[in-house]
Design an enzyme around this catalytic site. Structure first.
Site, short mmCIF file in Angstrom:
data_model
loop_
_atom_site.label_atom_id
_atom_site.label_comp_id
_atom_site.label_asym_id
_atom_site.label_seq_id
_atom_site.Cartn_x
_atom_site.Cartn_y
_atom_site.Cartn_z
N ASN A 133 0.96 -0.95 0.19
CA ASN A 133 -0.33 0.54 -0.29
C ASN A 133 1.06 1.42 0.35
O ASN A 133 0.47 2.45 -0.25
CB ASN A 133 -1.51 0.11 1.16
CG ASN A 133 -0.34 0.16 2.35
OD1 ASN A 133 1.29 -0.44 2.86
ND2 ASN A 133 -1.04 0.38 3.16
N GLU A 191 6.17 -3.41 11.75
CA GLU A 191 4.44 -2.33 11.55
C GLU A 191 3.40 -3.17 11.06
O GLU A 191 3.09 -3.55 10.00
CB GLU A 191 4.77 -1.37 10.33
CG GLU A 191 3.62 -0.33 10.58
CD GLU A 191 3.51 1.05 9.52
OE1 GLU A 191 5.22 1.07 9.10
OE2 GLU A 191 3.02 1.49 9.23
N CYS A 226 -3.13 0.85 6.77
CA CYS A 226 -3.40 0.21 8.33
C CYS A 226 -3.94 1.58 8.94
O CYS A 226 -4.44 0.62 10.63
CB CYS A 226 -2.26 0.02 8.96
SG CYS A 226 -0.78 0.98 8.89
O1 G3H Z 1 -0.98 1.87 5.85
C1 G3H Z 1 0.16 2.15 6.48
C2 G3H Z 1 0.78 3.28 6.91
O2 G3H Z 1 1.63 3.33 7.45
C3 G3H Z 1 0.13 4.42 6.66
O3 G3H Z 1 0.40 5.45 6.85
O4 G3H Z 1 -1.22 6.77 8.70
O5 G3H Z 1 0.03 8.14 6.45
O6 G3H Z 1 -1.84 6.38 5.55
P1 G3H Z 1 -0.90 6.91 6.82
#
Ligand code: G3H
Length: 501
Positions: A167, A263, A297
């Site tokens: 993603n 993560e 996430c």
């Molecule tokens: O999908 C996991 C990412 O760390 C989310 O990052 O909150 O900047 O979209 P974000």
């Protein structure tokens, strides 16, 4: 834009090569993996399916270059990272285009993912320049004197394996590579299969910026086939991974005692109290739930509204959701394809389960190809899978609650603990609720999100291990080395306290 002869070496036709010893190579497996655009199923390119022997060679190559990179003065490493940041920024547009085709991310978000990565490289350079150690005198403990002095500074761990997710294939590899390199580690990067083509460009960027051949290497292939071989390899000293909780847990079992930075998934709940600013709350929830079609996430994955605000909130959330554009990522539609039809089936299964058990469908529940329309489900109860499982798709469940205590219980009962949100004008109460939530971060009057990237970013329970963020990632990818001076007492100055007159 993107002018360098290395682009010619990087691929043959639509076949992208892997990167080792500063060279682009084809796997002797003779096998490649096709990458299709999830929106229109067009072939974007093929990546190499590296063999285990090639992985061993790549890791050995990184090991052979630990010392040369570690001995490169910090100011030179920082300088190289700054040059890399500039290249990333200069190439944001063409890289964003590739990213959009490869993972179906709306074009504006795809470009901003690249720009954000340049910011991370710069921020990492800024922070690394101030990186220091500490000096501690021994006399805090009885029996020790100031003649025993510990001086510590940070040293790299060796070879860091950076594994990114589909993603954020460029950003969440970059946010690992930059701290690993600046801390003096050699790097092996394994991008997610979908997203690998964009991430392979780090080979060009880092070579152009001045990273010596062999210090940074890229291996490609299916995680299911080569993941364990990489992770369990004794030549890897540390692993930084972003991906699903399931894969993270399996990775941790295989990794043994290697330090990990993980993560993983989330089920971030937005608790909405009766006095919340409803416009701000609705805006935060809708953009938090549906940007990149919920494939984050940190997406808002549950809404827990109190009784007096619930009806109005649901009505306004549905109203805003219906305004979201759906379709081609190239036209910058908010809702685009999910990464695969398998993922669409999974999300649809969660929706069907909720509807069978009595949830109220407020909008959505429509599918065309890999696109699922943004779906809002009201009257979700705790026996439904969507109350607990992470969809990674555009579906927003609403679990109505009757008290802050109930909201805390439902939030904490989750196996995940990434972020939580509280929307209210009562900041005292918000702080008290925040203290009860078993998550890495609580957002008060804002949607859950990772950035800005110098903030600590972490999850509890199945959501992760260790802390990311510029300073924290550098710390996780280095360790203190202490040198203790044991001075002789010969030169000690002896002075006595004098009594007053
Ligand atoms: O999908 C996991 C990412 O760390 C989310 O990052 O909150 O900047 O979209 P974000």
């Amino acid at each position: 834009m993107m002018q360098t002869t290395q682009f010619e070496d990087m691929k043959e036709g639509l076949d992208y090569k892997y990167y080792c010893e500063g060279k682009w190579k084809k796997s002797t497996s003779g096998k490649t993996i096709p990458i299709y655009n999830p929106y229109n199923n067009e072939l974007v390119g093929n990546i190499q399916a590296c063999k285990k022997e090639e992985i061993d060679r790549i890791i050995q190559c990184a090991r052979d270059n630990i010392e040369c990179w570690k001995d490169t003065p910090l100011n030179e490493r920082v300088d190289i990272l700054r040059k890399a940041a500039k290249l990333i920024r200069d190439w944001a547009e063409p890289l964003g285009q590739k990213l959009m085709k490869e993972i179906g991310k709306p074009i504006k978000s795809a470009i901003s993912e690249i720009v954000r990565t340049a910011d991370i490289f710069e921020g990492t350079s800024d922070f690394a320049s101030t990186l220091g150690g500490e000096t501690i005198m021994g006399d805090a403990f009885e029996g020790f004197t100031r003649e025993k002095i510990s001086m510590s500074y940070r040293v790299p761990l060796g070879v860091v394996l950076c594994i990114g997710p589909f993603n954020y294939p460029f950003n969440l590899t970059g946010s690992k590579i930059a701290p690993a390199l600046v801390a003096g580690n050699a790097v092996v990067m394994k991008p997610s299969t979908q997203g690998a083509i964009t991430a392979l460009h780090y080979g060009i960027i880092l070579q152009e910026a001045g990273v010596p051949p062999g210090v940074f290497n890229i291996v490609t292939g299916r995680g299911s086939e080569i993941g364990d071989h990489l992770i369990g390899n004794s030549g890897i000293d540390m692993i930084a991974f972003t991906g699903s909780s399931e894969t993270g847990k399996s990775l941790a079992r295989t990794a043994g005692m290697k330090p990990l930075l993980l993560e993983l998934g989330g089920k971030d709940a937005a608790i909405v109290l009766d006095d919340a600013n409803i416009e701000l709350t609705v805006k935060s929830i809708v953009s938090g739930a549906f940007s990149f079609s919920g494939q984050r996430c940190t997406a808002v994955k549950r809404v827990l509204p109190m009784p007096k605000i619930a009806d109005k909130l649901v009505e306004m959330v549905v109203g805003e959701t219906l305004k979201l554009s759906v379709g081609d990522p190239e036209q910058n539609n908010t809702i685009g394809p999910l990464i695969s039809s398998k993922q669409c089936d999974f999300v649809q299964g969660l929706i069907d389960d909720a509807l069978e058990k009595g949830a109220s469908l407020k909008c959505g529940n429509k599918r065309e190809g890999n696109i699922l329309w943004p779906t809002v489900l009201d009257n979700i109860t705790t026996d439904m899978r969507i109350a607990w499982e992470e969809p990674f798709g555009p579906v927003l469940p609403i679990l109505r609650i009757n008290s802050a205590e109930e909201a805390i219980n439902i939030s904490n009962k989750s196996e995940y603990g990434l972020q939580g949100m509280i929307f209210t004008e009562n900041l005292d109460l918000a702080f008290n609720i925040a203290q009860e939530l078993e998550v890495g971060t609580v957002q008060i009057n804002g949607k859950s999100s990772r950035g800005p990237d110098h903030f600590p970013f972490l999850g509890t329970k199945s959501s992760g291990l260790g802390t990311q963020g510029i300073k924290y990632s550098i710390e996780a990818m280095s360790r203190p080395k202490a040198v203790v001076m044991n001075l002789s007492e010969k030169g000690k100055l002896v002075r006595e306290c004098k009594a007053g007159e």
